[in-house]
Design a protein around this motif. Structure first.
Motif, short mmCIF file in Angstrom:
data_model
loop_
_atom_site.label_atom_id
_atom_site.label_comp_id
_atom_site.label_asym_id
_atom_site.label_seq_id
_atom_site.Cartn_x
_atom_site.Cartn_y
_atom_site.Cartn_z
N CYS A 81 35.72 43.67 36.65
CA CYS A 81 35.31 44.51 35.11
C CYS A 81 35.81 43.66 34.29
O CYS A 81 37.21 43.37 34.06
CB CYS A 81 36.22 45.92 35.63
N ASP A 82 35.64 42.83 32.66
CA ASP A 82 35.96 42.36 31.95
C ASP A 82 37.86 43.03 31.86
O ASP A 82 38.24 42.14 30.42
CB ASP A 82 35.85 42.54 30.96
N CYS A 84 40.01 45.79 33.34
CA CYS A 84 40.98 46.01 34.95
C CYS A 84 40.87 44.50 35.89
O CYS A 84 41.84 44.35 36.73
CB CYS A 84 41.20 46.98 35.14
N SER A 88 33.40 45.50 41.41
CA SER A 88 33.01 47.18 41.15
C SER A 88 30.77 46.66 41.18
O SER A 88 30.95 45.43 41.47
CB SER A 88 32.97 47.95 40.16
N LEU A 91 28.51 48.22 36.84
CA LEU A 91 29.29 47.97 35.34
C LEU A 91 28.72 48.94 34.63
O LEU A 91 27.31 48.24 34.35
CB LEU A 91 29.97 46.22 35.44
N LYS A 103 31.11 42.99 27.07
CA LYS A 103 31.54 43.22 28.03
C LYS A 103 30.99 43.67 29.00
O LYS A 103 30.02 44.87 29.08
CB LYS A 103 32.98 43.67 27.30
N PHE A 104 31.58 44.07 30.63
CA PHE A 104 31.58 44.70 32.24
C PHE A 104 32.14 45.26 32.10
O PHE A 104 33.52 44.96 32.47
CB PHE A 104 30.67 43.26 32.64
N VAL A 105 32.30 46.54 31.74
CA VAL A 105 33.06 47.75 32.56
C VAL A 105 33.70 48.24 33.84
O VAL A 105 31.97 48.95 33.90
CB VAL A 105 33.61 48.29 30.31
N CYS A 106 34.18 48.68 34.10
CA CYS A 106 33.49 49.23 35.68
C CYS A 106 33.94 51.36 34.82
O CYS A 106 34.43 51.38 33.85
CB CYS A 106 34.91 49.51 36.49
N CYS A 110 37.85 52.40 33.63
CA CYS A 110 37.72 51.66 32.26
C CYS A 110 36.86 52.37 31.48
O CYS A 110 37.05 52.23 29.43
CB CYS A 110 37.93 50.05 32.15
N TRP A 111 35.61 52.59 31.08
CA TRP A 111 34.86 53.33 30.82
C TRP A 111 34.83 54.08 29.63
O TRP A 111 34.79 54.11 28.46
CB TRP A 111 33.49 53.20 31.24
#
Length: 139
Positions: A81-82, A84, A88, A91, A103-106, A110-111
């Motif tokens: 994840c970008d 934290c 994963s 993403l 960004k790649f967010v989990c 974080c999403w």
């Protein structure tokens, strides 16, 4: 010595030729079919259930070998994840700030904090923009 031998099985008779009927509405009867007795029921491909199971198991094993070869023996290919840094297998690609960088967010951690928990964002997250999902293939 001129004996006449009569054969019962070789009598000649005049046979009358039957005329074929002209078009009728009745379908001709189906030809008689030989009855085949099978020990086991065979499927569409003409294989028994044991043969089918063996074929399916071989296909599954081949797919597993291909998957392991593709992922170097790892079960899944993970990305961090970008936000934290947590690895994963799923993403969410999105824009989260004024820079416009993707960004790649989990999705688990974080999403919700970058989107407000809404797919299209909300008033508190004006720079949020959804861009699709990344999923780990090879699982």
């Amino acid at each position: 010595d001129n004996a006449v031998v009569k054969h019962d099985s070789f009598e000649e008779e005049e046979e009358e030729e039957e005329e074929e009927p002209q078009h009728t509405n009745k379908a001709p009867p189906p030809p008689p079919q030989a009855t085949v007795v099978r020990a086991r029921k065979k499927g569409i491909r003409g294989e028994t259930s044991e043969e089918r199971k063996a074929r399916k198991d071989a296909l599954k094993l081949e797919k597993l070998r291909k998957r392991e070869k593709r992922t170097n023996g790892e079960a899944k290919q993970l990305k961090p994840c970008d936000i934290c840094g947590h690895d994963s297998d799923l993403l969410i690609r999105c824009q989260i700030d004024a820079s416009g960088d993707w960004k790649f967010v989990c999705g688990k951690r974080c999403w919700k904090s970058v989107s407000g928990g809404v797919t299209d964002g909300d008033a508190d997250h004006p720079h949020y923009r959804y861009g699709g999902l990344w999923k780990a293939h090879g699982a």
